[in-house]
Scaffold this active site. Structure first.
Site, PDB file in Angstrom:
ATOM      1  N   ARG A 289       3.914  -8.178  10.764  1.00  0.00           N
ATOM      2  CA  ARG A 289       3.034  -7.127  11.246  1.00  0.00           C
ATOM      3  C   ARG A 289       3.836  -6.223  12.175  1.00  0.00           C
ATOM      4  O   ARG A 289       4.739  -6.690  12.870  1.00  0.00           O
ATOM      5  CB  ARG A 289       1.860  -7.697  12.042  1.00  0.00           C
ATOM      6  CG  ARG A 289       1.040  -8.776  11.366  1.00  0.00           C
ATOM      7  CD  ARG A 289      -0.093  -9.163  12.315  1.00  0.00           C
ATOM      8  NE  ARG A 289      -0.866 -10.298  11.836  1.00  0.00           N
ATOM      9  CZ  ARG A 289      -1.004 -11.440  12.488  1.00  0.00           C
ATOM     10  NH1 ARG A 289      -0.391 -11.613  13.655  1.00  0.00           N
ATOM     11  NH2 ARG A 289      -1.750 -12.412  12.004  1.00  0.00           N
ATOM     12  N   CYS A 290       3.467  -4.958  12.260  1.00  0.00           N
ATOM     13  CA  CYS A 290       4.117  -4.107  13.263  1.00  0.00           C
ATOM     14  C   CYS A 290       3.734  -4.552  14.663  1.00  0.00           C
ATOM     15  O   CYS A 290       4.445  -4.255  15.628  1.00  0.00           O
ATOM     16  CB  CYS A 290       3.749  -2.647  13.031  1.00  0.00           C
ATOM     17  SG  CYS A 290       1.987  -2.306  13.045  1.00  0.00           S
TER      18      CYS A 290
END
Length: 522
Positions: A289-290
């Site tokens: 995930r960012c």
């Protein structure tokens, strides 16, 4: 699927058109690499240009549809996604390897976004502003920007695209969407739901292309004046390129880029809560995930105990088949597995490595204790905790995008804030403490666009602004009413009905005042 010459063909179905002369890519299940989920006929730069032309032609008609009616179309989409939630979630799990529970949450995020923006169809408010002149009125209106080109990654193959597409369509824009080719089946399914919701032909064009072709097509479309706004979710490196390209055309893109998200554990933290947050933020979605946790910055007085508990929790976590109850499944695609292998090559002698029974790909030579399912079929990797990271280490300074978390110690809060900001990203952050003064000192000092208190670095809600600063983005925000500033432009109107020319500032009558007056001193 669109008016552009390309296609996504689900595995086991007949091709809908001739593939001759076009590159075809297979999207495989990362948990079972021999299983083809879809075949993608890759688009060319000319295809993207044609899609932008089609979107440009359709935009005025869509903008003429009253906003509350467009809101009803968004409501239809939310209902369709809700009614198809189980099938869509299973497709997300099958194509990108996200655990089914997380995939269900991703689908729910689309539903929440649609529910929020349904109401915005009746709340695209402007303002009536008083004029300094008589017989004159001032107004502001939100107008659609026009044609958006949206480029998204595949780690959230349907939720993140909805953050762009739903508000853009609601506000009267048309959209050209370039999804990740390794998540093409998810894109095809989501596009089908959008079309069934009542979105007319040309209002949403979908073009699956590789990166070089996408950039070339975007360059041509911008030069031709066919694109009014670019939205991009992906790496910082590519975001810089897109920002430079848009700048040549005096455009400001919406850039949602990478993260090296810190979690600070203060001396008064609830350690069990902090460990749970670190496990989920660091290893959920296999760290892809960012907003995934990059580095835990632990007060020196708690460091050893935190590491002990963190390692024990990660060692005990279930990893494997994403259709089972696991912390995480496989990496998204072979390109991300290759990238993670390079990250593992950055482990140095001063690092202390823990978290699993081995490091690297989970296979017969490097088994994972308690693995769920058949490891040899997919892109499964051991979780890695690296204690002793510091500025200057690549694993401290750079986004790693995989199941790896660094740990370091601090002694004073100012030092913790300095460490949190050192990599230069500014997306998400977290602090575990029960001291309000610590919370607000951290909030003021950290560069992140999002701050969580006693919660993980991951987790977005549809009505809160999402976005980052520095290497994480250009300050643009998605989600909630804040994204309206990305998909609309303000128009100011002044209406003079006095019957003669009035000049603001030059003819404004202000009553005379005696500013020398003073009250009697007695």
């Amino acid at each position: 699927m669109t008016s552009v010459s390309y296609g996504v063909v689900l595995a086991g179905r007949a091709a809908s058109h001739d593939h001759a002369g076009r590159a075809v890519r297979r999207s495989t299940n990362p948990a079972r690499l021999d299983e083809v989920v879809a075949e993608i006929v890759l688009a060319s730069p000319a295809d993207l240009l044609a899609a932008c032309r089609a979107a440009r032609a359709a935009q005025p008609g869509w903008a003429d549809v009253p906003a509350p009616v467009r809101g009803s179309v968004i409501a239809n989409l939310g209902r369709l996604v809700e009614d198809n939630a189980a099938a869509l979630a299973r497709l997300v799990t099958r194509e990108v390897g996200k655990p089914l529970a997380e995939a269900r949450g991703e689908v729910q995020e689309i539903i929440d976004t649609c529910r929020f923006f349904l109401g915005e169809g009746r709340r695209l408010y402007g303002e009536t502003v008083p004029s300094e002149l008589p017989d004159k009125q001032l107004f502001t209106f939100r107008e659609p920007v026009g044609v958006l080109t949206v480029i998204t990654a595949g780690n959230f193959p349907v939720a993140v695209p909805s953050w762009y597409i739903v508000p853009a369509l609601l506000c009267g824009n048309t959209v050209v969407w370039k999804p990740a080719v390794y998540a093409a089946a998810c894109a095809q399914a989501f596009t089908e739901l959008i079309r069934r919701a009542g979105v007319p032909a040309g209002v949403l064009e979908v073009v699956p292309a590789e990166g070089v072709e996408t950039f070339t097509g975007l360059e041509r479309a911008l030069a031709a004046g066919l694109v009014d706004k670019v939205g991009f979710t992906g790496s910082t490196e590519v975001g810089r390129m897109i920002g430079e390209l848009c700048g040549r055309h005096l455009q400001t893109p919406c850039l949602e880029l990478g993260g090296k998200n810190p979690m600070v554990v203060a001396p008064d933290a609830d350690l069990d809560a902090a460990v749970a947050g670190a496990v989920f933020a660091g290893f959920g979605t296999a760290g892809q995930r960012c907003t995934s946790l990059g580095t835990v910055i632990v007060h020196a007085s708690l460091h050893d105990e935190f590491v002990r508990r963190f390692v024990a929790a990660v060692e005990a976590a279930a990893i494997g088949d994403p259709f089972a109850d696991v912390l995480y499944g496989p990496l998204l695609d072979l390109r991300f597995a290759d990238g993670f292998e390079r990250t593992l090559g950055c482990i140095r002698d001063h690092h202390r490595v823990a978290g699993s029974s081995a490091v690297g790909r989970i296979d017969a030579a490097r088994p994972r204790d308690g693995f769920v399912g058949a490891a040899e079929t997919g892109l499964y990797y051991h979780p890695v905790i690296i204690d002793g990271v510091r500025p200057g280490d690549e694993v401290f300074d750079e986004e790693t995008f995989g199941p790896i978390v660094g740990v370091t110690a601090y002694r004073h809060l100012d030092e913790a804030i300095e460490l949190a900001n050192a990599p230069g990203y500014g997306l998400s952050s977290s602090i575990y403490t029960n001291n309000p003064a610590t919370v607000f000192r951290f909030r003021r000092g950290v560069s992140a666009g999002m701050v969580s208190v006693n919660n993980s670095t991951s987790g977005a809600e549809a009505h809160l602004p999402f976005g980052g600063n520095g290497r994480s983005g250009n300050g643009s925000r998605q989600s909630g009413r804040w994204v309206l500033d990305q998909v609309t432009r303000w128009q100011a109107v002044n209406w003079d009905y006095s019957g003669h020319l009035q000049k603001a500032q030059l003819e404004t009558g202000v009553p005379a005042a005696d500013l020398t007056y003073r009250l009697p001193s007695g």
